[in-house]
Design a protein around this motif. Structure first.
Motif, PDB file in Angstrom:
ATOM      1  N   LEU A   1       5.030 -12.265   3.939  1.00 12.77           N
ATOM      2  CA  LEU A   1       4.311 -11.981   5.179  1.00 12.77           C
ATOM      3  C   LEU A   1       4.648 -10.606   5.738  1.00 12.77           C
ATOM      4  CD1 LEU A   1       4.530 -15.448   6.941  1.00 12.77           C
ATOM      5  CD2 LEU A   1       2.549 -14.413   5.834  1.00 12.77           C
ATOM      6  N   SER A   2       5.805 -10.082   5.407  1.00  8.49           N
ATOM      7  CA  SER A   2       6.197  -8.768   5.922  1.00  8.49           C
ATOM      8  C   SER A   2       7.028  -8.051   4.876  1.00  8.49           C
ATOM      9  CB  SER A   2       7.002  -8.904   7.222  1.00  8.49           C
ATOM     10  OG  SER A   2       8.188  -9.634   6.990  1.00  8.49           O
ATOM     11  N   GLY A   3       7.098  -6.749   4.986  1.00 14.13           N
ATOM     12  CA  GLY A   3       7.907  -5.948   4.085  1.00 14.13           C
ATOM     13  C   GLY A   3       9.300  -5.765   4.647  1.00 14.13           C
ATOM     14  N   PRO A   4      10.061  -4.825   4.096  1.00 15.52           N
ATOM     15  CA  PRO A   4      11.400  -4.557   4.627  1.00 15.52           C
ATOM     16  C   PRO A   4      11.317  -4.075   6.076  1.00 15.52           C
ATOM     17  CG  PRO A   4      10.738  -2.870   3.041  1.00 15.52           C
ATOM     18  CD  PRO A   4       9.720  -3.952   2.955  1.00 15.52           C
TER      19      PRO A   4
ATOM     20  N   TRP B   1      10.329  -3.476  -1.030  1.00 19.29           N
ATOM     21  CA  TRP B   1       8.901  -3.269  -1.285  1.00 19.29           C
ATOM     22  C   TRP B   1       8.085  -4.203  -0.387  1.00 19.29           C
ATOM     23  CZ3 TRP B   1       6.905  -7.909  -2.867  1.00 19.29           C
ATOM     24  CH2 TRP B   1       7.793  -8.802  -3.476  1.00 19.29           C
ATOM     25  N   LYS B   2       6.805  -3.959  -0.348  1.00 21.28           N
ATOM     26  CA  LYS B   2       5.918  -4.739   0.507  1.00 21.28           C
ATOM     27  C   LYS B   2       4.656  -5.099  -0.255  1.00 21.28           C
ATOM     28  CE  LYS B   2       3.314  -4.463   4.870  1.00 21.28           C
ATOM     29  NZ  LYS B   2       2.998  -3.608   6.039  1.00 21.28           N
ATOM     30  N   ALA B   3       4.249  -6.357  -0.172  1.00 18.57           N
ATOM     31  CA  ALA B   3       3.020  -6.814  -0.839  1.00 18.57           C
ATOM     32  C   ALA B   3       1.812  -6.437   0.015  1.00 18.57           C
ATOM     33  CB  ALA B   3       3.064  -8.315  -1.065  1.00 18.57           C
ATOM     34  N   PHE B   4       0.894  -5.677  -0.567  1.00 20.32           N
ATOM     35  CA  PHE B   4      -0.315  -5.261   0.153  1.00 20.32           C
ATOM     36  C   PHE B   4      -1.516  -6.125  -0.205  1.00 20.32           C
ATOM     37  CE2 PHE B   4       2.353  -1.492   0.077  1.00 20.32           C
ATOM     38  CZ  PHE B   4       2.299  -1.084   1.398  1.00 20.32           C
ATOM     39  N   ASP B   5      -1.391  -6.922  -1.261  1.00 18.97           N
ATOM     40  CA  ASP B   5      -2.473  -7.798  -1.702  1.00 18.97           C
ATOM     41  C   ASP B   5      -2.623  -8.946  -0.708  1.00 18.97           C
ATOM     42  OD1 ASP B   5      -4.279  -9.440  -2.939  1.00 18.97           O
ATOM     43  OD2 ASP B   5      -3.283  -9.463  -4.891  1.00 18.97           O
TER      44      ASP B   5
ATOM     45  N   ILE C   1      15.755   4.207  -6.305  1.00 21.01           N
ATOM     46  CA  ILE C   1      14.787   3.487  -7.137  1.00 21.01           C
ATOM     47  C   ILE C   1      13.460   3.349  -6.411  1.00 21.01           C
ATOM     48  CG2 ILE C   1      14.274   1.241  -8.158  1.00 21.01           C
ATOM     49  CD1 ILE C   1      17.246   0.980  -8.790  1.00 21.01           C
ATOM     50  N   ALA C   2      13.504   3.016  -5.133  1.00 22.02           N
ATOM     51  CA  ALA C   2      12.271   2.828  -4.370  1.00 22.02           C
ATOM     52  C   ALA C   2      11.445   4.110  -4.323  1.00 22.02           C
ATOM     53  CB  ALA C   2      12.601   2.359  -2.957  1.00 22.02           C
ATOM     54  N   ARG C   3      12.116   5.253  -4.147  1.00 23.14           N
ATOM     55  CA  ARG C   3      11.377   6.516  -4.085  1.00 23.14           C
ATOM     56  C   ARG C   3      10.739   6.828  -5.434  1.00 23.14           C
ATOM     57  NH1 ARG C   3      14.102  11.553  -1.209  1.00 23.14           N
ATOM     58  NH2 ARG C   3      13.592  10.189   0.538  1.00 23.14           N
ATOM     59  N   ARG C   4      11.455   6.615  -6.507  1.00 24.70           N
ATOM     60  CA  ARG C   4      10.882   6.864  -7.835  1.00 24.70           C
ATOM     61  C   ARG C   4       9.689   5.938  -8.099  1.00 24.70           C
ATOM     62  NH1 ARG C   4      16.041   6.843 -11.709  1.00 24.70           N
ATOM     63  NH2 ARG C   4      17.137   6.014  -9.859  1.00 24.70           N
ATOM     64  N   MET C   5       9.825   4.694  -7.680  1.00 20.78           N
ATOM     65  CA  MET C   5       8.706   3.757  -7.839  1.00 20.78           C
ATOM     66  C   MET C   5       7.501   4.208  -7.018  1.00 20.78           C
ATOM     67  SD  MET C   5       9.283   1.209  -9.913  1.00 20.78           S
ATOM     68  CE  MET C   5      10.591   0.207 -10.655  1.00 20.78           C
TER      69      MET C   5
ATOM     70  N   GLU D   1       3.448  -1.701  -4.850  1.00 24.32           N
ATOM     71  CA  GLU D   1       4.106  -2.361  -3.733  1.00 24.32           C
ATOM     72  C   GLU D   1       5.237  -1.507  -3.152  1.00 24.32           C
ATOM     73  OE1 GLU D   1       5.040  -6.288  -5.283  1.00 24.32           O
ATOM     74  OE2 GLU D   1       3.038  -6.987  -4.696  1.00 24.32           O
ATOM     75  N   PHE D   2       5.507  -0.364  -3.790  1.00 21.42           N
ATOM     76  CA  PHE D   2       6.494   0.590  -3.265  1.00 21.42           C
ATOM     77  C   PHE D   2       5.811   1.767  -2.556  1.00 21.42           C
ATOM     78  CE2 PHE D   2       8.895  -1.625  -6.519  1.00 21.42           C
ATOM     79  CZ  PHE D   2      10.155  -1.743  -5.962  1.00 21.42           C
ATOM     80  N   ALA D   3       4.523   1.642  -2.271  1.00 26.01           N
ATOM     81  CA  ALA D   3       3.782   2.751  -1.664  1.00 26.01           C
ATOM     82  C   ALA D   3       4.376   3.174  -0.328  1.00 26.01           C
ATOM     83  CB  ALA D   3       2.311   2.355  -1.500  1.00 26.01           C
ATOM     84  N   ASP D   4       4.970   2.239   0.396  1.00 22.87           N
ATOM     85  CA  ASP D   4       5.536   2.540   1.715  1.00 22.87           C
ATOM     86  C   ASP D   4       7.060   2.689   1.653  1.00 22.87           C
ATOM     87  OD1 ASP D   4       5.280   2.966   4.488  1.00 22.87           O
ATOM     88  OD2 ASP D   4       5.862   0.902   4.909  1.00 22.87           O
ATOM     89  N   SER D   5       7.597   2.953   0.459  1.00 28.14           N
ATOM     90  CA  SER D   5       9.057   2.967   0.290  1.00 28.14           C
ATOM     91  C   SER D   5       9.607   4.327  -0.125  1.00 28.14           C
ATOM     92  CB  SER D   5       9.449   1.917  -0.760  1.00 28.14           C
ATOM     93  OG  SER D   5       8.988   0.640  -0.403  1.00 28.14           O
TER      94      SER D   5
END
Length: 565
Positions: free
Chosen positions: A342-345, A243-247, A183-187, A264-268
């Motif tokens: 504050l941090s992603g996975p 996912w990770k919040a970049f905002d 799912i993360a890759r598709r996102m 938010e899945f750009a790094d996933s």
């Protein structure tokens, strides 16, 4: 399904069993696109979008296709029912097409798409949300320049397209089904894509995740949350939480377990499922939030905040160690949690993951807005006893003032992100000299507290309240000097119940201090110097606290049993 005749440019409807071979158009919308009504009435002939339709039909007819499909004029967008059915069927229609012609109106024919800074690489077509499924679904895609000259096919340009989109060649060539990808890759494929309407960033992904759901234009970002909820109904893939919040405006906030948008899945893109024990526990949405069992590892307390490491059943593709996210307990020792942004996975050692204890928890699914951040949405502080003018002091200011109810001597306040709340009261004597009493509730430690601050005329009451440290006053009060006067100040906050509104009773006593210390007590409790009055004063203090405590209240200052000595 409604198709366009390639020669006459007239519309024809076909039942699902009788659909003929057809060519389908993929393009980016521009000004003056031709609608179904305009095509039927002939009014569309004068619009700029008509030439695109005509050139597409000419190209399809040259390839021996009798029928074509164009999203601008083959869907009646005035019918919400037809629009919803079309969007839910879009991936299937592109997949079933004999060929898809991708028209890139910002790409000239006289340059190689393989150039490092080619117009093909930078084409707007690769940035739109809807064109993602239009690239993946069809078996055959042919790209055309703005002059309708052939650039190349998807198969010919697969390596280049992979470098631009991040979509693997095995997915582009249909050697591997879309559903086999995490799912993360598709996102992540949609993380850099945009749509005109906020809801469409979710709707354009329906086919990618094999989801059908009703369209509700006007719901905004809630559409993406609904999409993730629908995905969870048919999948136990934990990468949906990776996912990770970049905002930067969200980084200090709390969230649910679901992302607010695909970016938010750009790094996933390299996150894949990981089964440590061969099976995964089911999870589902409830009226309390997302109910899920996760291994939790308690971290060191950070002031009022208690955080945990939650181990997910996923990992980076080239790393065998599991990923974890940070959760925050909304109430002490409770089942309610929120996600820290504050941090992603983060990758953690396997031996650390093995220390985590599985626990069934509830987490709000989406971002925690001010309306749904805490379990208790309102806090009410009731002034049960406070100094009056007859006592030499009067209440001159309070915070927050907007939610003050003078009839009930009650002030309402919203808890912060972590469920904590505080209020402040400014008292002055007849000479204008003042003190500030600050009281509050700390959710993470489950205690009430009350503190005293000197009046600072350079600071507003709001500043004093927000900056004060939540150290409680001693049970029997403290000595306080205003000028040459010595005062005894007693502040006591008790919790009267938790529900939709948390109720707290605040008792404040300010009176002259004429007592001497008794050093043997662990906390300095002051008595009158007269032996005859000592027992009376001790009994007054005990009776006061017992009467104000109510039935089994939660008390900040601790027990007053030592006064019985």
């Amino acid at each position: 399904m409604r198709l366009l005749h390639a020669t006459t440019l007239t519309l024809h409807e076909f039942s699902p069993d009788g659909i003929p071979p057809y060519a389908i158009l993929s393009h980016t919308w521009g000004d003056e696109e031709v609608t179904l009504q305009e095509l039927c009435s002939g009014a569309g002939n004068r619009k700029r979008g008509y030439s695109k339709i005509a050139n597409f039909c000419d190209t399809a007819r040259d390839a021996c296709f009798e029928y074509c499909w164009v999203d601008t004029c083959c869907i009646d967008k005035t019918s919400s029912t037809e629009l919803s059915e079309a969007i839910n069927s879009m991936f299937q229609w592109y997949r079933d097409a004999s060929v898809c012609y991708a028209y890139l109106e910002d790409v000239p024919v006289d340059e190689s798409p393989w150039n490092e800074d080619s117009s093909f690489r930078k084409s707007r077509w690769f940035t739109r949300g809807w064109t993602l499924q239009e690239l993946i679904a069809p078996a055959k895609v042919i790209f055309f320049s703005r002059e309708w000259d052939r650039i190349g096919s998807k198969n010919d340009l697969k390596q280049l397209i992979t470098s631009v989109t991040g979509i693997g060649e095995d997915i582009l060539t249909l050697r591997k089904p879309v559903g086999s990808v995490s799912i993360a890759r598709r996102m992540s494929w949609a993380s850099s894509r945009i749509t005109t309407r906020p809801e469409d960033i979710a709707y354009c992904l329906l086919g990618i995740f094999n989801i059908r759901m009703p369209l509700l234009y006007g719901e905004g970002k809630r559409a993406f949350a609904r999409l993730q909820e629908e995905i969870m109904k048919g999948s136990d893939d934990h990468t949906i939480f990776a996912w990770k919040a970049f905002d930067q405006f969200r980084r200090n906030d709390l969230s649910g377990l679901l992302a607010s948008s695909p970016n938010e899945f750009a790094d996933s893109s390299d996150i894949v499922p990981f089964r440590s024990n061969g099976m995964s526990m089911p999870y589902s949405m409830t009226n309390k939030g997302l109910q899920i069992q996760l291994p939790l590892l308690r971290r060191a307390s950070d002031g009022e905040i208690q955080s945990y490491i939650a181990v997910l059943e996923c990992r980076r593709e080239r790393n065998k160690r599991p990923l974890a996210i940070e959760l925050v307990g909304m109430l002490p020792e409770s089942e309610y949690f929120a996600r820290s942004l504050l941090s992603g996975p983060t990758t953690i050692p396997i031996y650390t993951a093995l220390k985590a204890e599985p626990k069934i928890i509830f987490v709000k699914a989406t971002h925690l807005t001010p309306e749904n951040r805490s379990v208790s949405r309102k806090c009410a502080y009731v002034l049960r006893r406070w100094p009056k003018p007859a006592d030499g002091f009067c209440l001159v200011d309070l915070y927050p003032k907007d939610d003050w109810n003078p009839e009930d001597s009650m002030v309402f306040t919203e808890p912060d992100t972590y469920g904590n709340s505080r209020v402040g009261f400014r008292f002055q004597d007849s000479n204008g000299r003042g003190i500030v009493i600050v009281a509050g509730y700390t959710a993470q430690k489950a205690h009430c507290w009350c503190n005293i601050e000197p009046e600072n005329k350079k600071k507003s009451l709001k500043q004093i309240v927000t900056e004060v440290i939540n150290n409680p006053l001693p049970s029997a009060g403290i000595e306080w000097k205003i000028g040459k006067e010595r005062l005894q100040i007693i502040g006591r906050l008790t919790e009267k119940g938790l529900g939709s509104t948390a109720m707290f009773a605040l008792d404040i006593v300010i009176r002259p201090w004429h007592y001497a210390p008794r050093p043997s007590l662990s906390r300095r409790v002051y008595y009158q110097t007269s032996t005859s009055d000592r027992t009376s004063w001790k009994r007054t203090i005990i009776d006061y606290f017992k009467n104000s405590a109510g039935e089994n209240p939660r008390v900040a200052q601790g027990s007053t049993d030592h006064l019985e000595e």
